[in-house]
Design an enzyme around this catalytic site. Structure first.
Site, PDB file in Angstrom:
ATOM      1  N   HIS A 262       0.854  -1.181   0.000  1.00 53.17           N
ATOM      2  CA  HIS A 262       0.000   0.000   0.000  1.00 53.17           C
ATOM      3  C   HIS A 262       0.891   1.232   0.000  1.00 53.17           C
ATOM      4  O   HIS A 262       1.947   1.231   0.630  1.00 53.17           O
ATOM      5  CB  HIS A 262      -0.909   0.016   1.238  1.00 53.17           C
ATOM      6  CG  HIS A 262      -2.104   0.881   1.060  1.00 53.17           C
ATOM      7  ND1 HIS A 262      -2.068   2.237   1.287  1.00 53.17           N
ATOM      8  CD2 HIS A 262      -3.360   0.584   0.652  1.00 53.17           C
ATOM      9  CE1 HIS A 262      -3.261   2.731   1.029  1.00 53.17           C
ATOM     10  NE2 HIS A 262      -4.064   1.765   0.636  1.00 53.17           N
ATOM     11  N   ASP A 316      -7.865  -5.538   0.014  1.00 51.69           N
ATOM     12  CA  ASP A 316      -8.338  -6.426  -1.044  1.00 51.69           C
ATOM     13  C   ASP A 316      -7.998  -7.881  -0.817  1.00 51.69           C
ATOM     14  O   ASP A 316      -8.538  -8.752  -1.497  1.00 51.69           O
ATOM     15  CB  ASP A 316      -7.755  -5.972  -2.395  1.00 51.69           C
ATOM     16  CG  ASP A 316      -8.411  -4.690  -2.852  1.00 51.69           C
ATOM     17  OD1 ASP A 316      -9.626  -4.563  -2.642  1.00 51.69           O
ATOM     18  OD2 ASP A 316      -7.718  -3.823  -3.384  1.00 51.69           O
TER      19      ASP A 316
HETATM   20  N1  CMC Z   1       4.104  -7.450  -4.235  1.00 49.49           N
HETATM   21  C1  CMC Z   1       5.436  -7.440  -4.335  1.00 49.49           C
HETATM   22  N2  CMC Z   1       6.197  -6.331  -4.216  1.00 49.49           N
HETATM   23  C2  CMC Z   1       5.542  -5.185  -3.983  1.00 49.49           C
HETATM   24  C3  CMC Z   1       4.155  -5.114  -3.859  1.00 49.49           C
HETATM   25  C4  CMC Z   1       3.420  -6.316  -4.000  1.00 49.49           C
HETATM   26  N3  CMC Z   1       2.092  -6.332  -3.918  1.00 49.49           N
HETATM   27  N4  CMC Z   1       3.785  -3.841  -3.640  1.00 49.49           N
HETATM   28  C5  CMC Z   1       4.906  -3.125  -3.625  1.00 49.49           C
HETATM   29  N5  CMC Z   1       5.985  -3.933  -3.828  1.00 49.49           N
HETATM   30  C6  CMC Z   1       7.386  -3.526  -3.882  1.00 49.49           C
HETATM   31  C7  CMC Z   1       7.721  -2.992  -5.265  1.00 49.49           C
HETATM   32  O1  CMC Z   1       8.188  -4.011  -6.126  1.00 49.49           O
HETATM   33  C8  CMC Z   1       8.787  -1.976  -4.927  1.00 49.49           C
HETATM   34  O2  CMC Z   1       9.985  -2.669  -4.672  1.00 49.49           O
HETATM   35  P1  CMC Z   1      11.428  -1.998  -5.019  1.00 49.49           P
HETATM   36  O3  CMC Z   1      11.508  -0.779  -4.143  1.00 49.49           O
HETATM   37  O4  CMC Z   1      12.397  -3.053  -4.669  1.00 49.49           O
HETATM   38  O5  CMC Z   1      11.388  -1.669  -6.481  1.00 49.49           O
HETATM   39  C9  CMC Z   1       8.324  -1.395  -3.594  1.00 49.49           C
HETATM   40  O6  CMC Z   1       7.555  -2.431  -2.984  1.00 49.49           O
HETATM   41  C10 CMC Z   1       7.447  -0.156  -3.751  1.00 49.49           C
HETATM   42  O7  CMC Z   1       6.382  -0.489  -4.652  1.00 49.49           O
HETATM   43  P2  CMC Z   1       5.584   0.561  -5.523  1.00 49.49           P
HETATM   44  O8  CMC Z   1       4.818  -0.151  -6.591  1.00 49.49           O
HETATM   45  O9  CMC Z   1       6.529   1.640  -5.952  1.00 49.49           O
HETATM   46  O10 CMC Z   1       4.623   1.133  -4.438  1.00 49.49           O
HETATM   47  P3  CMC Z   1       3.411   2.088  -4.710  1.00 49.49           P
HETATM   48  O11 CMC Z   1       3.194   2.838  -3.463  1.00 49.49           O
HETATM   49  O12 CMC Z   1       3.604   2.849  -5.970  1.00 49.49           O
HETATM   50  O13 CMC Z   1       2.205   1.079  -5.003  1.00 49.49           O
HETATM   51  C11 CMC Z   1       0.424  -0.391  -4.751  1.00 49.49           C
HETATM   52  C12 CMC Z   1       1.221   0.736  -4.108  1.00 49.49           C
HETATM   53  C13 CMC Z   1      -0.826  -0.675  -3.909  1.00 49.49           C
HETATM   54  C14 CMC Z   1      -0.045   0.036  -6.156  1.00 49.49           C
HETATM   55  C15 CMC Z   1       1.326  -1.631  -4.831  1.00 49.49           C
HETATM   56  O14 CMC Z   1       1.675  -2.059  -3.536  1.00 49.49           O
HETATM   57  C16 CMC Z   1       0.682  -2.762  -5.605  1.00 49.49           C
HETATM   58  O15 CMC Z   1       0.750  -2.771  -6.839  1.00 49.49           O
HETATM   59  N6  CMC Z   1       0.040  -3.763  -4.907  1.00 49.49           N
HETATM   60  C17 CMC Z   1      -0.634  -4.834  -5.567  1.00 49.49           C
HETATM   61  C18 CMC Z   1      -1.998  -4.379  -6.048  1.00 49.49           C
HETATM   62  C19 CMC Z   1      -2.968  -4.180  -4.903  1.00 49.49           C
HETATM   63  O16 CMC Z   1      -3.109  -5.027  -4.025  1.00 49.49           O
HETATM   64  N7  CMC Z   1      -3.685  -3.052  -4.955  1.00 49.49           N
HETATM   65  C20 CMC Z   1      -4.693  -2.710  -3.951  1.00 49.49           C
HETATM   66  C21 CMC Z   1      -4.249  -1.562  -3.121  1.00 49.49           C
HETATM   67  S1  CMC Z   1      -5.272  -1.279  -1.683  1.00 49.49           S
HETATM   68  C22 CMC Z   1      -6.793  -0.805  -2.258  1.00 49.49           C
HETATM   69  C23 CMC Z   1      -6.773   0.389  -3.144  1.00 49.49           C
HETATM   70  O17 CMC Z   1      -6.118   1.399  -2.869  1.00 49.49           O
HETATM   71  O18 CMC Z   1      -7.483   0.335  -4.116  1.00 49.49           O
END
Ligand code: CMC
Length: 387
Positions: A262, A316
């Protein structure tokens, strides 16, 4: 002219509004609606009470709540022309696309853009809260070749939605749990769909366009679409033994594990904790299933491998398991998220209108200047965006 501002991808940590609607502390795992902890609201309130709280900025009295519920009950039906329009939607289309289209279509019938008229505002609030669940259920029935099930006036908001999906009055525990799920999804500070709602609201367009815009944004797999992806992942994993190699492979190849991570929470999402306990209650009544065992193992392995990076289960991860147990098809999970989030979007719409200034951010231009215009006969074919 030089660009002096720094570009922050995803606008991370950039405030887009001042808001008193909800609060998140991502380190402590706190979520509050209008200052009230989410656990209190989930245990003691109802979804419509929360919607009232979010939108009208106060807990309703008994009379106010009853009047709000009655108004919503009265407006649950949708016009036959909207139903006829929905009948033409392809049955293979995603229900989020159907919802976005039908939410926008409401504007054809009710738009007067009388945004300075409190009566127009409260009517729009009631209509959207009342009709969105009916539209989701109607599309689900129609894509299966059935007539939509009419709302049942003897049932409350959550129970009526489950009834319209199945034509059966739901078990009281199922209805209660579903109502809590709606409360948990009703609002969540600044996020992609809320931002989208606010940008649209800031142009002073009608509230149906605001909600349609937010629905389109919620649909993506990185936002509301993740709950559907979680079930696909659990299905793909297939057994508890496969969990560790599956997750290790995701980590090694930097693949996102759906339902984890998140932007704000760096501990387990408090909504995931509440949803997990709801899932437990349901499983106690109806028996555990394989997916739940797989999910528990996924959570354990992800925490072990990614916990130090602050990646934990989000809302989720468990919502899909609860909905599946309630017999809801997985492509309706995100529309259900939308049914709940309409409350938050409308609260932000109202808040935006009160202090409105149109959103008009800037950009950092990284293209060329004074480029030559090459006559068409002299142009060389090159690949554009992979085509
Ligand atoms: N699985 C594996 N690695 C992850 C995940 C994950 N679900 N989420 C983040 N990371 C890692 C990512 O690879 C990155 O690693 P590094 O720094 O080594 O490159 C680091 O954590 C930061 O990730 P990010 O994608 O830059 O983080 P963000 O804040 O931009 O994204 C997020 C947040 C929710 C989009 C992301 O965690 C994600 O894609 N999660 C999976 C999809 C998901 O479950 N979405 C629902 C979110 S909650 C409800 C909502 O808001 O709608």
């Amino acid at each position: 002219m030089s660009n002096v501002c720094e570009y922050i991808p995803g606008l991370e940590n950039i405030p887009a509004a001042k808001s008193s609607i909800s609060y998140v502390d991502g380190q402590e795992g706190i979520l509050e609606y209008r200052g009230i902890p989410i656990k209190e609201l989930a245990e003691k309130g109802s979804f419509l009470e929360c919607a009232y709280l979010l939108i009208w900025d106060k807990l309703p009295t008994k009379d106010e709540l009853e009047a709000f519920e009655t108004e919503i009950l009265y407006h649950r039906r949708i016009k036959y022309r909207i139903r006829d329009m929905m009948k033409c939607f392809p049955e293979t289309g995603h229900p989020m696309d159907a919802l976005q289209t039908s939410a926008a279509a409401l504007g054809l019938f009710y738009s007067r853009r009388a945004l300075d008229n409190p009566e127009y505002i409260s009517q729009a609030v009631v209509r959207l809260l009342a009709k969105i669940p009916t539209m989701v259920a109607a599309f689900h029935q129609m894509r299966r070749g059935n007539d939509p099930v009419q709302p049942n006036d003897s049932l409350g908001y959550a129970a009526n939605f489950l009834y319209m999906l199945t034509e059966r009055k739901p078990d009281p525990l199922a209805a209660k749990i579903f109502d809590v799920c709606l409360t948990l999804h009703a609002e969540h500070t600044m996020n992609a769909s809320t931002f989208s709602a606010m940008v649209t609201a800031s142009t002073l367009t009608d509230p149906y366009a605001v909600v349609a815009s937010a629905v389109g944004t919620l649909a993506g797999p990185l936002h509301g679409g993740a709950n559907e992806e979680v079930l696909k992942m659990l299905e793909e994993i297939g057994s508890v033994e496969n969990v560790r190699p599956y997750i290790e492979n995701c980590v090694a190849n930097k693949l996102k594990i759906m339902g984890f991570g998140h932007r704000v929470y760096k501990v387990k999402d408090p909504r995931a904790t509440i949803l997990q306990s709801l899932a437990e209650q349901l499983f106690e009544q109806t028996g555990r299933d394989d997916y739940y065992q797989i999910a528990l193992e996924v959570e354990k392995v992800v925490e072990e491998l990614l916990g130090q990076k602050g990646i934990y289960a989000n809302v989720d991860f468990y919502s899909g398991l609860v909905y599946r147990k309630l017999g809801i098809p997985s492509d309706l999970f995100t529309p259900i998220f939308a049914i709940a989030r309409v409350a938050g979007w409308l609260a932000h719409w109202k808040e935006q209108l009160a202090v409105n200034r149109i959103f008009r951010p800037t950009q950092v231009y990284v293209g060329s200047h004074n480029s030559p215009y090459i006559p068409i006969e002299n142009r060389v074919q090159t690949e554009v965006n992979g085509h």
